[in-house]
Design a protein around this motif. Sequence first.
Motif, PDB file in Angstrom:
ATOM      1  N   ALA A  89     -27.563  86.308   8.647  1.00  0.00           N
ATOM      2  CA  ALA A  89     -27.087  86.879   9.911  1.00  0.00           C
ATOM      3  C   ALA A  89     -26.841  85.773  10.923  1.00  0.00           C
ATOM      4  O   ALA A  89     -27.571  84.779  10.960  1.00  0.00           O
ATOM      5  CB  ALA A  89     -28.112  87.872  10.448  1.00  0.00           C
ATOM      6  N   GLU A  90     -25.812  85.953  11.722  1.00  0.00           N
ATOM      7  CA  GLU A  90     -25.485  84.975  12.761  1.00  0.00           C
ATOM      8  C   GLU A  90     -26.705  84.760  13.662  1.00  0.00           C
ATOM      9  O   GLU A  90     -27.368  85.709  14.072  1.00  0.00           O
ATOM     10  CB  GLU A  90     -24.311  85.496  13.587  1.00  0.00           C
ATOM     11  N   GLY A  91     -27.020  83.507  13.928  1.00  0.00           N
ATOM     12  CA  GLY A  91     -28.156  83.170  14.768  1.00  0.00           C
ATOM     13  C   GLY A  91     -29.454  82.965  14.002  1.00  0.00           C
ATOM     14  O   GLY A  91     -30.426  82.470  14.551  1.00  0.00           O
ATOM     15  N   THR A  92     -29.470  83.328  12.735  1.00  0.00           N
ATOM     16  CA  THR A  92     -30.654  83.132  11.899  1.00  0.00           C
ATOM     17  C   THR A  92     -30.777  81.658  11.554  1.00  0.00           C
ATOM     18  O   THR A  92     -29.776  80.973  11.351  1.00  0.00           O
ATOM     19  CB  THR A  92     -30.543  83.958  10.598  1.00  0.00           C
ATOM     20  N   SER A  93     -31.984  81.172  11.458  1.00  0.00           N
ATOM     21  CA  SER A  93     -32.214  79.773  11.094  1.00  0.00           C
ATOM     22  C   SER A  93     -31.517  79.443   9.778  1.00  0.00           C
ATOM     23  O   SER A  93     -31.655  80.166   8.794  1.00  0.00           O
ATOM     24  CB  SER A  93     -33.720  79.521  10.963  1.00  0.00           C
ATOM     25  N   GLY A  94     -30.747  78.367   9.789  1.00  0.00           N
ATOM     26  CA  GLY A  94     -30.056  77.914   8.584  1.00  0.00           C
ATOM     27  C   GLY A  94     -28.741  78.606   8.295  1.00  0.00           C
ATOM     28  O   GLY A  94     -28.068  78.283   7.323  1.00  0.00           O
ATOM     29  N   LEU A  98     -22.921  76.657  11.423  1.00  0.00           N
ATOM     30  CA  LEU A  98     -23.901  76.405  12.469  1.00  0.00           C
ATOM     31  C   LEU A  98     -23.285  76.621  13.846  1.00  0.00           C
ATOM     32  O   LEU A  98     -22.285  76.003  14.189  1.00  0.00           O
ATOM     33  CB  LEU A  98     -24.442  74.983  12.359  1.00  0.00           C
ATOM     34  N   GLY A  99     -23.859  77.524  14.610  1.00  0.00           N
ATOM     35  CA  GLY A  99     -23.402  77.781  15.971  1.00  0.00           C
ATOM     36  C   GLY A  99     -22.096  78.534  16.075  1.00  0.00           C
ATOM     37  O   GLY A  99     -21.651  78.854  17.167  1.00  0.00           O
ATOM     38  N   GLY A 100     -21.478  78.804  14.965  1.00  0.00           N
ATOM     39  CA  GLY A 100     -20.196  79.499  14.997  1.00  0.00           C
ATOM     40  C   GLY A 100     -20.351  80.939  14.573  1.00  0.00           C
ATOM     41  O   GLY A 100     -21.427  81.355  14.166  1.00  0.00           O
ATOM     42  N   PRO A 101     -19.296  81.688  14.638  1.00  0.00           N
ATOM     43  CA  PRO A 101     -19.381  83.070  14.159  1.00  0.00           C
ATOM     44  C   PRO A 101     -19.566  83.086  12.646  1.00  0.00           C
ATOM     45  O   PRO A 101     -19.094  82.196  11.939  1.00  0.00           O
ATOM     46  CB  PRO A 101     -18.045  83.684  14.558  1.00  0.00           C
ATOM     47  N   ARG A 102     -20.276  84.086  12.171  1.00  0.00           N
ATOM     48  CA  ARG A 102     -20.485  84.268  10.737  1.00  0.00           C
ATOM     49  C   ARG A 102     -19.126  84.478  10.072  1.00  0.00           C
ATOM     50  O   ARG A 102     -18.206  85.047  10.659  1.00  0.00           O
ATOM     51  CB  ARG A 102     -21.368  85.502  10.533  1.00  0.00           C
ATOM     52  N   LEU A 103     -19.000  84.019   8.843  1.00  0.00           N
ATOM     53  CA  LEU A 103     -17.776  84.273   8.081  1.00  0.00           C
ATOM     54  C   LEU A 103     -17.577  85.774   7.948  1.00  0.00           C
ATOM     55  O   LEU A 103     -18.544  86.546   7.959  1.00  0.00           O
ATOM     56  CB  LEU A 103     -17.870  83.663   6.681  1.00  0.00           C
TER      57      LEU A 103
END
Length: 121
Positions: A89-94, A98-103
């Motif tokens: 999930a976007e914002g989850t560690s790893g 990184l820092g962008g919207p999820r695919l």
Amino acid sequence: MYTKKNFLFGLCCSVFFYGCTSDSLSDLTELDNITEVKYNQNIKSIIDNNCISCHGATPTSGAPNSLHTYELVKDAVLNLDLIDRISRAEGTSGAMPLGGPRLSQSDINKVIQWNTDGLME
């Protein structure tokens, strides 16, 4: 008057019956051609558009590895948990990018299918 009624009734019936077809919903819906997912045809553009800014030939922004070739992306799927990282999930560690919207889920599914299909070039 009676002739006009018959004519209008016949015209309405003709429009109704000729307007209907034997097409089913599946005939009217464009279906995706299901083919094997390949790196050059399906995956490279996803990597280029979402990953290369950090995972280029010379990684930047703290990226630990490059994803600029088929071999490196294949290795990332097999050994570096690439699918797990892009699926988080976007914002989850790893989570990547990184820092962008999820695919998009469609792009994630293509990478998963590429792995399932044997990571073909």
